[in-house]
Scaffold this motif. Structure first.
Motif, PDB file in Angstrom:
ATOM      1  N   PHE A  19       0.829  -1.206   0.000  1.00 17.36           N
ATOM      2  CA  PHE A  19       0.000   0.000   0.000  1.00 17.36           C
ATOM      3  C   PHE A  19       0.864   1.256   0.000  1.00 17.36           C
ATOM      4  O   PHE A  19       0.537   2.248  -0.668  1.00 17.36           O
ATOM      5  CB  PHE A  19      -0.947  -0.008   1.197  1.00 17.36           C
ATOM      6  N   ALA A  20       1.959   1.214   0.733  1.00 19.31           N
ATOM      7  CA  ALA A  20       2.848   2.375   0.789  1.00 19.31           C
ATOM      8  C   ALA A  20       3.452   2.671  -0.584  1.00 19.31           C
ATOM      9  O   ALA A  20       3.519   3.835  -1.008  1.00 19.31           O
ATOM     10  CB  ALA A  20       3.941   2.144   1.822  1.00 19.31           C
ATOM     11  N   SER A  32       1.238 -14.440  -3.599  1.00 20.06           N
ATOM     12  CA  SER A  32       0.701 -15.066  -2.398  1.00 20.06           C
ATOM     13  C   SER A  32       0.270 -16.471  -2.783  1.00 20.06           C
ATOM     14  O   SER A  32       0.103 -16.779  -3.968  1.00 20.06           O
ATOM     15  CB  SER A  32      -0.491 -14.272  -1.856  1.00 20.06           C
ATOM     16  N   ARG A  33       0.067 -17.297  -1.786  1.00  9.82           N
ATOM     17  CA  ARG A  33      -0.428 -18.646  -2.053  1.00  9.82           C
ATOM     18  C   ARG A  33      -1.938 -18.681  -2.235  1.00  9.82           C
ATOM     19  O   ARG A  33      -2.491 -19.692  -2.656  1.00  9.82           O
ATOM     20  CB  ARG A  33      -0.037 -19.586  -0.905  1.00  9.82           C
ATOM     21  N   ASN A  34      -2.614 -17.565  -1.910  1.00  8.07           N
ATOM     22  CA  ASN A  34      -4.077 -17.540  -1.913  1.00  8.07           C
ATOM     23  C   ASN A  34      -4.585 -16.575  -2.984  1.00  8.07           C
ATOM     24  O   ASN A  34      -4.432 -15.365  -2.855  1.00  8.07           O
ATOM     25  CB  ASN A  34      -4.589 -17.120  -0.531  1.00  8.07           C
ATOM     26  N   ILE A  35      -5.179 -17.098  -4.024  1.00  6.84           N
ATOM     27  CA  ILE A  35      -5.621 -16.277  -5.148  1.00  6.84           C
ATOM     28  C   ILE A  35      -6.726 -15.305  -4.734  1.00  6.84           C
ATOM     29  O   ILE A  35      -6.781 -14.159  -5.219  1.00  6.84           O
ATOM     30  CB  ILE A  35      -6.101 -17.161  -6.332  1.00  6.84           C
ATOM     31  N   LYS A  36      -7.602 -15.702  -3.816  1.00  9.67           N
ATOM     32  CA  LYS A  36      -8.665 -14.803  -3.366  1.00  9.67           C
ATOM     33  C   LYS A  36      -8.094 -13.610  -2.623  1.00  9.67           C
ATOM     34  O   LYS A  36      -8.564 -12.472  -2.786  1.00  9.67           O
ATOM     35  CB  LYS A  36      -9.665 -15.560  -2.484  1.00  9.67           C
ATOM     36  N   LYS A  42      -5.595  -6.551  -4.697  1.00 10.76           N
ATOM     37  CA  LYS A  42      -5.457  -5.814  -5.963  1.00 10.76           C
ATOM     38  C   LYS A  42      -6.561  -4.770  -6.092  1.00 10.76           C
ATOM     39  O   LYS A  42      -6.306  -3.609  -6.461  1.00 10.76           O
ATOM     40  CB  LYS A  42      -5.489  -6.771  -7.152  1.00 10.76           C
ATOM     41  N   ALA A  43      -7.778  -5.170  -5.762  1.00 11.38           N
ATOM     42  CA  ALA A  43      -8.897  -4.232  -5.835  1.00 11.38           C
ATOM     43  C   ALA A  43      -8.703  -3.076  -4.855  1.00 11.38           C
ATOM     44  O   ALA A  43      -8.971  -1.914  -5.178  1.00 11.38           O
ATOM     45  CB  ALA A  43     -10.206  -4.963  -5.549  1.00 11.38           C
ATOM     46  N   GLU A  44      -8.227  -3.389  -3.667  1.00 14.86           N
ATOM     47  CA  GLU A  44      -8.007  -2.355  -2.658  1.00 14.86           C
ATOM     48  C   GLU A  44      -6.897  -1.398  -3.084  1.00 14.86           C
ATOM     49  O   GLU A  44      -6.997  -0.179  -2.895  1.00 14.86           O
ATOM     50  CB  GLU A  44      -7.670  -3.001  -1.315  1.00 14.86           C
ATOM     51  N   LEU A  45      -5.836  -1.936  -3.652  1.00 16.76           N
ATOM     52  CA  LEU A  45      -4.725  -1.099  -4.095  1.00 16.76           C
ATOM     53  C   LEU A  45      -5.156  -0.168  -5.233  1.00 16.76           C
ATOM     54  O   LEU A  45      -4.808   1.012  -5.246  1.00 16.76           O
ATOM     55  CB  LEU A  45      -3.553  -1.974  -4.542  1.00 16.76           C
ATOM     56  N   ILE A  54      -0.875  -3.385 -11.659  1.00 13.75           N
ATOM     57  CA  ILE A  54      -0.640  -4.393 -10.630  1.00 13.75           C
ATOM     58  C   ILE A  54      -0.781  -5.762 -11.253  1.00 13.75           C
ATOM     59  O   ILE A  54      -1.808  -6.063 -11.881  1.00 13.75           O
ATOM     60  CB  ILE A  54      -1.636  -4.261  -9.463  1.00 13.75           C
ATOM     61  N   ILE A  55       0.233  -6.599 -11.085  1.00 12.43           N
ATOM     62  CA  ILE A  55       0.092  -7.987 -11.498  1.00 12.43           C
ATOM     63  C   ILE A  55       0.165  -8.868 -10.263  1.00 12.43           C
ATOM     64  O   ILE A  55       0.941  -8.604  -9.338  1.00 12.43           O
ATOM     65  CB  ILE A  55       1.145  -8.407 -12.545  1.00 12.43           C
TER      66      ILE A  55
END
Length: 234
Positions: A19-20, A32-36, A42-45, A54-55
């Protein structure tokens, strides 16, 4: 536009650092290991900065092939990687004598090997460009070992040593390397433990330090920064 690659970016310090950097206007490559979790962050960023790219790559950073696929995908889609944040790590609170049979290999794979492999992958490219900054998230356990987290302490000490070697190898090329050494920080490692957040370092504190260091002049490098709770370690 510059790009930052961050391992383990959906929780704790990695999340705060993502975020920074988004607020700084850097493109981001995160895994990350968790796609969700990746889809959510990604949406928050993008909600705070729609101008960046963002990828996200689902990857277990303890697996070399998945880690390098993340690095290759980031390069292919975003181009030159200017900032690398080796954040991923796992805390295991067991003494060495009580370790499971796979603890040694697992802790090496979680806490040391990702930084090593990404340095091997990106190091010569950074040197050739004479531009870049590597942040290695270490731990106060690297300096003051935790007897009840033996292999964690050993691997974090090794990460700190690796970071020092990176810095010595890169300094002739003007590439910066910083070891970030947090004390007790309020991350998911403390889930289930009753703690006072006002007596701990917060992930945002680590992110603020990383950004302040990143924004220093071209001729300045912070070799190491140690951030610990004002009341002492928990």
């Amino acid at each position: 536009m510059k790009t930052a690659l961050i391992t383990g970016a959906t929780k704790g310090m990695g999340r705060a650092i993502a975020f920074a950097f988004a607020k700084q206007g850097l493109n981001l490559a995160i895994c990350s290991r968790n796609i969700k979790d990746l889809e959510q962050i990604k949406a928050e960023l993008l909600s705070i900065n729609q101008q960046i790219s963002i990828i996200t790559v689902e990857a277990d950073a303890t697996k070399k092939d998945q880690l390098l696929n993340f690095a290759q995908t980031a390069e292919a889609q975003l181009g030159y990687i200017h900032v690398i944040v080796n954040n991923v790590g796992i805390y295991q609170p067991t003494s060495i004598l009580d370790d499971a049979e796979d603890t040694f290999d697992f802790q090496l794979s979680a806490n040391l090997r990702p930084a090593y492999e990404l340095y091997r992958y990106f190091g010569k490219k950074l040197a050739a460009a004479q531009n870049g900054h590597i942040f290695n998230i270490c731990s106060i356990a690297a300096i003051n070992p935790v007897v009840n987290a033996g292999m964690y302490s050993v691997t974090k000490a090794a990460t700190l040593s690796l970071s020092s070697i990176m810095r010595l190898e890169m300094q002739q090329y003007g590439v910066k390397v910083t070891s970030v050494i947090p004390g007790s920080t309020l991350t998911s490692s403390w889930d289930g433990v009753a703690v006072d957040a006002n007596k701990m370092v917060l992930p945002d504190d680590i992110a603020s330090a990383v950004i302040a260091i990143y924004n220093m002049s071209a001729g300045a490098n912070v070799n190491e920064i140690t951030i610990t709770p004002v009341f002492g370690q928990l």
